[in-house]
Design a protein around this motif. Structure first.
Motif, short mmCIF file in Angstrom:
data_model
loop_
_atom_site.label_atom_id
_atom_site.label_comp_id
_atom_site.label_asym_id
_atom_site.label_seq_id
_atom_site.Cartn_x
_atom_site.Cartn_y
_atom_site.Cartn_z
N ILE A 1 0.84 -1.20 0.00
CA ILE A 1 0.00 0.00 0.00
C ILE A 1 0.88 1.24 0.00
O ILE A 1 0.67 2.19 -0.77
N VAL A 2 1.88 1.26 0.87
CA VAL A 2 2.75 2.43 0.99
C VAL A 2 3.63 2.57 -0.25
O VAL A 2 3.85 3.68 -0.74
N GLN A 3 4.15 1.45 -0.76
CA GLN A 3 4.93 1.55 -1.99
C GLN A 3 4.08 2.15 -3.11
O GLN A 3 4.56 2.97 -3.90
N ALA A 4 2.82 1.76 -3.18
CA ALA A 4 1.95 2.28 -4.24
C ALA A 4 1.71 3.77 -4.06
O ALA A 4 1.72 4.53 -5.05
N MET A 5 1.47 4.23 -2.84
CA MET A 5 1.09 5.62 -2.62
C MET A 5 2.27 6.58 -2.52
O MET A 5 2.11 7.79 -2.66
N SER A 6 3.47 6.05 -2.30
CA SER A 6 4.65 6.90 -2.19
C SER A 6 5.26 7.27 -3.53
O SER A 6 6.06 8.20 -3.62
N GLY A 7 4.92 6.52 -4.58
CA GLY A 7 5.51 6.76 -5.89
C GLY A 7 6.61 5.80 -6.25
O GLY A 7 7.02 5.72 -7.42
N ILE A 8 7.11 5.02 -5.28
CA ILE A 8 8.25 4.16 -5.58
C ILE A 8 7.85 2.99 -6.47
O ILE A 8 8.63 2.54 -7.31
N LEU A 9 6.62 2.50 -6.33
CA LEU A 9 6.18 1.39 -7.16
C LEU A 9 6.04 1.85 -8.62
O LEU A 9 6.46 1.17 -9.54
N ASP A 10 5.48 3.04 -8.81
CA ASP A 10 5.33 3.58 -10.16
C ASP A 10 6.67 3.85 -10.83
O ASP A 10 6.81 3.72 -12.05
N ALA A 11 7.69 4.20 -10.02
CA ALA A 11 8.99 4.55 -10.57
C ALA A 11 9.88 3.35 -10.84
O ALA A 11 10.96 3.49 -11.43
N THR A 12 9.46 2.16 -10.41
CA THR A 12 10.29 0.97 -10.51
C THR A 12 9.85 0.09 -11.67
O THR A 12 8.67 -0.20 -11.82
N GLY A 13 10.83 -0.34 -12.48
CA GLY A 13 10.54 -1.18 -13.63
C GLY A 13 11.12 -0.57 -14.89
O GLY A 13 11.87 0.42 -14.85
N PHE A 14 10.79 -1.17 -16.02
CA PHE A 14 11.30 -0.70 -17.31
C PHE A 14 10.26 0.14 -18.03
O PHE A 14 9.05 0.01 -17.78
N PRO A 15 10.69 1.02 -18.94
CA PRO A 15 9.74 1.93 -19.61
C PRO A 15 8.58 1.22 -20.29
O PRO A 15 7.46 1.74 -20.31
#
Length: 409
Positions: free
Chosen positions: A164-178
């Motif tokens: 939940i926190v990873q999703a709301m902090s922005g870190i989940l969105d910023a992680t991965g490939f384009p």
């Protein structure tokens, strides 16, 4: 060891002897559960504090029922999830809604240096155990609360797990490939960051207490902790006004700084300045790349990173990763193999730093805080069984004990 007469019966009790450490003599009442809070209180325990884990009736901490278990793939009765972040602690089961158990808990609070909890904000107050209430009983108490979103703000009572926190902090969105989806970081980063900052807050409040004689309320949020680890993301946002795009494994502001393909498997190269890039070009036999206008400065290399990676991999793919690790390391350029967890655990460096220890017969990560003058044992006390120390602790902090010391109010 103490022996106390109770009628005609002799009762003995003792508490665990942790390794000597800077927090030796400190009494911590640990109401935390799952991962976030227990990770922080385990650091206190590793550094010498006596940590008493208070668990609810039933199965205790939820993680006692989580896998993996000792002996997987065969289901055992000892959760590694629980064992990893509760080593060296004592366990007592208390029903904090029961009058007798509440009195034992309050007797513990009267003698405690630290109380740690990670319930949803408001829970402790509803039980009558807010910081303000307990500070009346023990003004020197350091009361640490670690929650998903902290004790204040519109989301303070919002339920939270790590994802939940990873999703709301922005870190989940910023992680991965384009070209891929948002990706959870490969560990419970928000939980662990919150636990580390809780430990930092407790240590800071204890230091302040030495000057003031008063405790304090430490308020840590997993959300805040995760945001503080997103420095690159916030740099991009402040500079452009937009959220950064996912970029895979490469660094946003340095190049080459990425995972590269060799003939057999990938490995990592990190050049943080122009000099290191020149050394790399010489080591791989492509000196002309250092003079190429696209790559002559770090800024230009970042701007032309896709072309740079193609140029480098056109050479790197001709030899094995082992070959390039040796050649590039010899040139003085930071380079590393891409290891899995099993390989990292078996590194001589891991052994040298005592980062794979045994606690209660279970192998687990060691204590990363090394302090001169204090031991860092390879074998530590394991996690407690549910209510393992309950009888002894009830005797130690029971009403009769409180009467003897004059602390019952």
């Amino acid at each position: 060891m103490q022996s106390v007469d109770k009628g005609s019966k002799i009762m003995s009790f003792t508490h665990r002897k942790n390794a000597a450490g800077p927090f030796a003599g400190l009494l911590v009442i640990d109401l935390t559960h799952v991962l976030n809070g227990p990770f922080g209180t385990t650091i206190l325990c590793d550094l010498g504090a006596r940590v008493i884990k208070v668990e609810p009736p039933g199965h205790g901490d939820d993680t006692r029922t989580y896998g993996p278990y000792v002996g997987e793939p065969y289901v055992g009765d000892q959760s590694l999830y629980f064992s990893f972040v509760n080593r060296g602690k004592e366990s007592i089961v208390l029903n904090l809604k029961d009058d007798a158990d509440r009195e034992i808990f309050l007797n513990m609070v009267r003698k405690a240096d630290v109380l740690a909890e990670n319930f949803r904000p408001g829970t402790m107050a509803r039980l009558g155990f807010s910081y303000e209430a307990l500070a009346q009983i023990n003004p020197r108490l350091v009361y640490a609360s670690s929650s998903g979103f902290g004790q204040t703000g519109p989301l303070s009572t919002f339920p939270a797990y790590d994802t939940i926190v990873q999703a709301m902090s922005g870190i989940l969105d910023a992680t991965g490939f384009p070209d891929g989806p948002p990706t959870r970081v490969g560990t419970s980063l928000s939980d662990l960051c919150g636990g580390v900052f809780m430990f930092c807050g407790i240590a800071s409040a204890l230091y302040a207490r030495e000057r003031t004689g008063k405790g304090a309320h430490v308020d840590v949020a997993m959300f805040d902790a995760t945001l503080s680890f997103l420095e690159h993301g916030f740099m991009s946002y402040v500079a452009t006004g937009h959220a950064p795009a996912r970029i895979g494994n490469r660094h946003p502001y340095m190049a080459p700084f990425d995972v590269f393909a060799a003939a057999d498997k990938p490995f990592v190269i990190c050049c943080g300045n122009d000099h290191l890039f020149e050394l790399l070009c010489t080591a791989i036999g492509r000196t002309e790349l250092a003079a190429d206008p696209r790559f002559v400065t770090n800024t230009s290399r970042v701007a032309h990173e896709p072309e740079l990676k193609v140029e480098l991999e056109s050479v790197l793919k001709r030899q094995t990763a082992e070959h390039w690790l040796e050649v590039i390391h010899a040139a003085g350029v930071p380079v590393a193999p891409l290891l899995n967890v099993a390989e990292a655990a078996q590194l001589p460096q891991t052994e040298a730093r005592n980062m794979f220890i045994e606690a209660g017969g279970v192998r687990m990560p060691g204590n990363p805080v090394k302090i001169s003058g204090y031991p860092d044992p390879k074998v530590r006390a394991g996690a407690p069984a549910l209510d393992e120390h309950g009888p002894a602790l009830r005797h130690e902090f029971g009403v009769q004990s409180a009467l003897r010391t004059g602390t019952v109010r």
